[in-house]
Each structure stands twice: as C-alpha cells, then as structure tokens.
Design a protein around this motif. Structure first.
Motif, PDB file in Angstrom:
ATOM      1  N   LEU A 235      16.625 -63.508  11.294  1.00 29.76           N
ATOM      2  CA  LEU A 235      15.550 -63.712  12.269  1.00 29.76           C
ATOM      3  C   LEU A 235      15.209 -62.408  12.988  1.00 29.76           C
ATOM      4  CD1 LEU A 235      16.711 -67.135  13.783  1.00 29.76           C
ATOM      5  CD2 LEU A 235      14.930 -66.762  12.063  1.00 29.76           C
ATOM      6  N   LEU A 236      16.237 -61.654  13.350  1.00 30.78           N
ATOM      7  CA  LEU A 236      15.987 -60.374  14.007  1.00 30.78           C
ATOM      8  C   LEU A 236      15.295 -59.390  13.071  1.00 30.78           C
ATOM      9  CD1 LEU A 236      19.187 -59.720  16.161  1.00 30.78           C
ATOM     10  CD2 LEU A 236      16.850 -60.059  16.974  1.00 30.78           C
ATOM     11  N   ASP A 237      15.609 -59.459  11.777  1.00 27.28           N
ATOM     12  CA  ASP A 237      14.927 -58.595  10.811  1.00 27.28           C
ATOM     13  C   ASP A 237      13.419 -58.829  10.843  1.00 27.28           C
ATOM     14  OD1 ASP A 237      17.241 -57.371   9.968  1.00 27.28           O
ATOM     15  OD2 ASP A 237      17.467 -58.604   8.160  1.00 27.28           O
ATOM     16  N   VAL A 238      13.019 -60.103  10.942  1.00 30.60           N
ATOM     17  CA  VAL A 238      11.594 -60.435  10.996  1.00 30.60           C
ATOM     18  C   VAL A 238      10.966 -59.831  12.247  1.00 30.60           C
ATOM     19  CG1 VAL A 238       9.913 -62.308  11.193  1.00 30.60           C
ATOM     20  CG2 VAL A 238      11.882 -62.547   9.657  1.00 30.60           C
ATOM     21  N   LEU A 239      11.644 -59.976  13.374  1.00 26.64           N
ATOM     22  CA  LEU A 239      11.097 -59.467  14.634  1.00 26.64           C
ATOM     23  C   LEU A 239      11.065 -57.940  14.662  1.00 26.64           C
ATOM     24  CD1 LEU A 239      12.814 -61.904  17.170  1.00 26.64           C
ATOM     25  CD2 LEU A 239      10.551 -62.101  16.106  1.00 26.64           C
ATOM     26  N   ARG A 240      12.100 -57.314  14.107  1.00 33.44           N
ATOM     27  CA  ARG A 240      12.131 -55.844  14.095  1.00 33.44           C
ATOM     28  C   ARG A 240      11.038 -55.257  13.224  1.00 33.44           C
ATOM     29  NH1 ARG A 240      18.160 -55.809  14.482  1.00 33.44           N
ATOM     30  NH2 ARG A 240      18.212 -56.288  12.269  1.00 33.44           N
ATOM     31  N   ALA A 241      10.724 -55.957  12.138  1.00 29.65           N
ATOM     32  CA  ALA A 241       9.729 -55.432  11.194  1.00 29.65           C
ATOM     33  C   ALA A 241       8.298 -55.616  11.682  1.00 29.65           C
ATOM     34  CB  ALA A 241       9.902 -56.107   9.838  1.00 29.65           C
ATOM     35  N   ALA A 242       8.094 -56.460  12.679  1.00 32.35           N
ATOM     36  CA  ALA A 242       6.737 -56.783  13.147  1.00 32.35           C
ATOM     37  C   ALA A 242       6.307 -55.856  14.278  1.00 32.35           C
ATOM     38  CB  ALA A 242       6.686 -58.233  13.622  1.00 32.35           C
ATOM     39  N   VAL A 270      18.560 -67.085  24.317  1.00 33.46           N
ATOM     40  CA  VAL A 270      19.529 -67.143  25.413  1.00 33.46           C
ATOM     41  C   VAL A 270      20.200 -65.788  25.621  1.00 33.46           C
ATOM     42  CG1 VAL A 270      21.734 -68.143  26.138  1.00 33.46           C
ATOM     43  CG2 VAL A 270      19.947 -69.616  25.191  1.00 33.46           C
ATOM     44  N   ASP A 271      20.495 -65.098  24.521  1.00 37.91           N
ATOM     45  CA  ASP A 271      21.179 -63.808  24.604  1.00 37.91           C
ATOM     46  C   ASP A 271      20.248 -62.658  24.992  1.00 37.91           C
ATOM     47  OD1 ASP A 271      23.572 -64.973  23.916  1.00 37.91           O
ATOM     48  OD2 ASP A 271      23.457 -64.415  21.792  1.00 37.91           O
ATOM     49  N   GLY A 272      18.966 -62.927  25.113  1.00 39.59           N
ATOM     50  CA  GLY A 272      18.032 -61.871  25.472  1.00 39.59           C
ATOM     51  C   GLY A 272      17.670 -60.953  24.331  1.00 39.59           C
ATOM     52  N   LEU A 273      17.949 -61.373  23.098  1.00 38.31           N
ATOM     53  CA  LEU A 273      17.629 -60.565  21.928  1.00 38.31           C
ATOM     54  C   LEU A 273      16.237 -60.871  21.376  1.00 38.31           C
ATOM     55  CD1 LEU A 273      21.090 -60.856  20.176  1.00 38.31           C
ATOM     56  CD2 LEU A 273      20.137 -58.786  21.198  1.00 38.31           C
ATOM     57  N   ALA A 274      15.633 -61.925  21.868  1.00 41.32           N
ATOM     58  CA  ALA A 274      14.268 -62.298  21.475  1.00 41.32           C
ATOM     59  C   ALA A 274      13.622 -62.993  22.667  1.00 41.32           C
ATOM     60  CB  ALA A 274      14.283 -63.224  20.259  1.00 41.32           C
ATOM     61  N   GLU A 275      12.306 -63.061  22.641  1.00 43.88           N
ATOM     62  CA  GLU A 275      11.594 -63.782  23.696  1.00 43.88           C
ATOM     63  C   GLU A 275      10.402 -64.511  23.096  1.00 43.88           C
ATOM     64  OE1 GLU A 275      10.628 -60.717  26.478  1.00 43.88           O
ATOM     65  OE2 GLU A 275       8.835 -60.064  25.387  1.00 43.88           O
ATOM     66  N   GLN A 276      10.030 -65.603  23.745  1.00 46.60           N
ATOM     67  CA  GLN A 276       8.871 -66.379  23.304  1.00 46.60           C
ATOM     68  C   GLN A 276       7.741 -66.180  24.296  1.00 46.60           C
ATOM     69  OE1 GLN A 276       9.501 -70.612  22.854  1.00 46.60           O
ATOM     70  NE2 GLN A 276       7.791 -70.794  21.426  1.00 46.60           N
ATOM     71  N   HIS A 277       6.571 -65.821  23.776  1.00 47.44           N
ATOM     72  CA  HIS A 277       5.422 -65.589  24.640  1.00 47.44           C
ATOM     73  C   HIS A 277       4.750 -66.906  25.012  1.00 47.44           C
ATOM     74  CE1 HIS A 277       4.857 -61.087  23.403  1.00 47.44           C
ATOM     75  NE2 HIS A 277       6.115 -61.383  23.641  1.00 47.44           N
ATOM     76  N   ASP A 278       3.839 -66.849  25.953  1.00 40.55           N
ATOM     77  CA  ASP A 278       3.160 -68.049  26.429  1.00 40.55           C
ATOM     78  C   ASP A 278       2.362 -68.720  25.319  1.00 40.55           C
ATOM     79  OD1 ASP A 278       4.180 -67.629  28.927  1.00 40.55           O
ATOM     80  OD2 ASP A 278       2.385 -66.653  29.719  1.00 40.55           O
ATOM     81  N   ASP A 279       1.913 -67.947  24.331  1.00 40.94           N
ATOM     82  CA  ASP A 279       1.134 -68.541  23.237  1.00 40.94           C
ATOM     83  C   ASP A 279       2.010 -69.115  22.123  1.00 40.94           C
ATOM     84  OD1 ASP A 279       2.109 -66.294  21.951  1.00 40.94           O
ATOM     85  OD2 ASP A 279       0.138 -65.362  21.605  1.00 40.94           O
ATOM     86  N   GLY A 280       3.343 -69.102  22.338  1.00 40.42           N
ATOM     87  CA  GLY A 280       4.248 -69.690  21.380  1.00 40.42           C
ATOM     88  C   GLY A 280       4.805 -68.717  20.363  1.00 40.42           C
ATOM     89  N   ARG A 281       4.301 -67.497  20.305  1.00 42.63           N
ATOM     90  CA  ARG A 281       4.790 -66.523  19.350  1.00 42.63           C
ATOM     91  C   ARG A 281       6.087 -65.873  19.857  1.00 42.63           C
ATOM     92  NH1 ARG A 281       0.147 -62.421  18.066  1.00 42.63           N
ATOM     93  NH2 ARG A 281      -0.059 -62.529  20.369  1.00 42.63           N
ATOM     94  N   PHE A 282       6.786 -65.222  18.927  1.00 44.35           N
ATOM     95  CA  PHE A 282       8.097 -64.662  19.226  1.00 44.35           C
ATOM     96  C   PHE A 282       8.094 -63.156  19.001  1.00 44.35           C
ATOM     97  CE2 PHE A 282       8.717 -69.055  18.190  1.00 44.35           C
ATOM     98  CZ  PHE A 282       9.705 -69.503  19.079  1.00 44.35           C
TER      99      PHE A 282
END
Length: 286
Positions: A235-242, A270-282
């Motif tokens: 999951l973090l790989d997806v976020l890092r690549a974007a 919960v760990d603060g490694l990702a966040e969800q925006h108001d529009d639902g995206r991560f």
C-alpha cells in the motif's frame, strides 16, 4: 579480550560510510535508525543519499513527512523514518541542532532507546559506552559465559557484561565497542560461526566447553510473505509512487484480500504513515 578485538577490528573492519572520518553524530544517529533489522547493503546507498540531502537535523526536520517516507524507500518498518523525523525536530529546536551527547538526553528523543543512545555516544562522540545489540550479546554469551547464544535480553546484566570488557580510555573503548559488534556480525554469527577466523578463540569459554548447543528459549522466526507487513508495504508503494492523492481503487488493486487490506490501510492511517483527504482519496502524510 579487549586488546584482541581491538587489533582484529583495526585490521579487518568493513569500510562502512558511517564509520569514516568526518561522519557527524547526526550521521551516526541516522545510520542506527536505518540499520535496525535491515541489512547493511540496503542501508548504505540510502544513508549516503540522506546525508547529501539532509546533512543536519534541522534540514531533515524541515522536510515533509511525504518526502521522508519516499526517501526511506524499501528499508522496511517505515515508522522508524517518522520517529527519526520527530527526533530531528527536537534536536533542531531544543538542542541547538546538535545531537545530544549524554544518555538521558538521547533516550528522551523520539525513537531512541538504550542501544541507540549508547551507539551515538560511542560511534558519534568516541565515548566509552557499553553498546549492546544482538551481535554483541552473542559474542559475550559465547566468549565470556560459554553459552551457545544469549537468550532473552537482560538489559542491566547485558550492559554490565559489556561494560566489564571495555578499557577505561574513551577513544579505545569506542573502537572496542565497534569491534564487538563487527565480530558478532561477520565472524561469531548465529548459524555458522567462523571460529577459525575469530581473534578471541584462544580465550573463548564456548570453545573451551566444546561449543555446547544453545537449548534455551528462542525468538520465533518472523516470516514476511502474506503478512500484514507485506500488505502495508504494498500500500505504501502505491502512495510513494503517486505524485497526487490516489483513489481507493488504486489501493484495492495492490492486494486481493479485502479484509487484510482494509485492516492494513487502517493501521497506516493510525500510525500516521498515510492520510485520507476530504474527497476520500489517500496520500502520504504532508
């Protein structure tokens, strides 16, 4: 024993970048965070990159958490990166951008425990400090106590064991501390010790006892395939690549087990490694 370790280390120490002259206590602190449960070969190129990008705690503290997590790459256990980021902020604001040089102040930093604090004192400041990691505990268990391995950690006793092996002189003791770690990492290994290459074989209690097998409690081996650690990494790989926040569908495609994927995504939030925006995206945290 300390003299034997000292001479051997000076002749055979690996040329690791954080051991080279000119490495600052900050560089040592970064290396210690990165080396926790991560092989040297994976750490070296990332550490070199970080020292170029963030040569001081204040430079690192000014980076965004997203940049920190991207730069952490595949080192694993990415919460270490955020703890180091938090520690850098404390160093920059409360310690004049200088890594503290006493145990209590070091242990008060986020993510810094007994081992890391003493490693910074020894390897960053050239001070006499008993540095105790798994490799050192194994060397002491064998050479001093004649046991095949160290068993569960005993913090006070382990520190006392290593302290007893160190010479009084700060600079020499710091080199011996590094030598004990090196000896356990490359010679006195857990599964296939190279006793014929060991500088302390003549005084090793384990050798004298006939190298008895360790029969105490063992820490269970940790797998990786299919674990939550692997899913979190995907999951973090997806976020890092974007470059922009991603839709939920991009994360869903990273792992087929929906229940495990949802659990791991929640844990990242919960760990603060990702966040969800108001529009639902991560996205990675700002």
């Amino acid at each position: 024993m300390d003299g034997l370790v000292l001479d051997w280390f000076r002749a055979h120490a690996r040329d690791l970048p954080w051991r080279r002259p000119g490495t600052t206590p900050w560089g040592v602190l970064v290396s210690e965070f990165m080396l926790q449960q991560t092989p040297v070969a994976r750490v070296e190129p990332i550490w070199l990159d970080w020292m170029t990008r963030w040569p001081t705690p204040s430079a690192f503290a000014a980076a965004s958490r997203a940049d920190v997590l991207r730069a952490w790459g595949k080192l694993g256990y990415p919460r270490r990166a955020l703890r180091l980021h938090a520690a850098a902020a404390v160093i920059a604001t409360e310690h004049g951008d200088a890594v503290p040089s006493d145990v209590d102040a070091l242990e008060a930093l986020p993510g810094v425990g007994s081992y890391t604090a003493r490693a910074v004192l020894a390897f960053g400041y050239g001070r006499r400090a008993p540095v105790v990691d798994t490799n050192v505990r194994r060397v002491v268990a064998r050479a001093v106590h004649g046991a095949g391995d160290a068993g569960p950690a005993r913090t006070r006793a382990d520190l006392a064991d290593v302290d007893a092996l160190l010479p009084d002189d700060d600079a020499t003791a710091a080199v011996v501390s590094a030598g004990l770690m090196e000896l356990g990492a490359v010679v006195c290994t857990a599964r296939a010790p190279r006793c014929g290459d060991c500088p302390v074989i003549a005084v090793c209690a384990w050798q004298a006892a006939g190298r008895p097998a360790y029969d105490g409690p063992r820490k269970p081996a940790q797998g990786f395939a299919g674990t939550d650690r692997q899913v979190r990494g995907r999951l973090l790989d997806v976020l890092r690549a974007a470059t922009d926040p991603v839709e939920r569908a991009a994360l869903d495609a990273a792992w087929s087990d929906a229940a495990q994927r949802d659990r791991c995504l929640h844990s990242l939030l919960v760990d603060g490694l990702a966040e969800q925006h108001d529009d639902g995206r991560f996205a990675l945290p700002a």
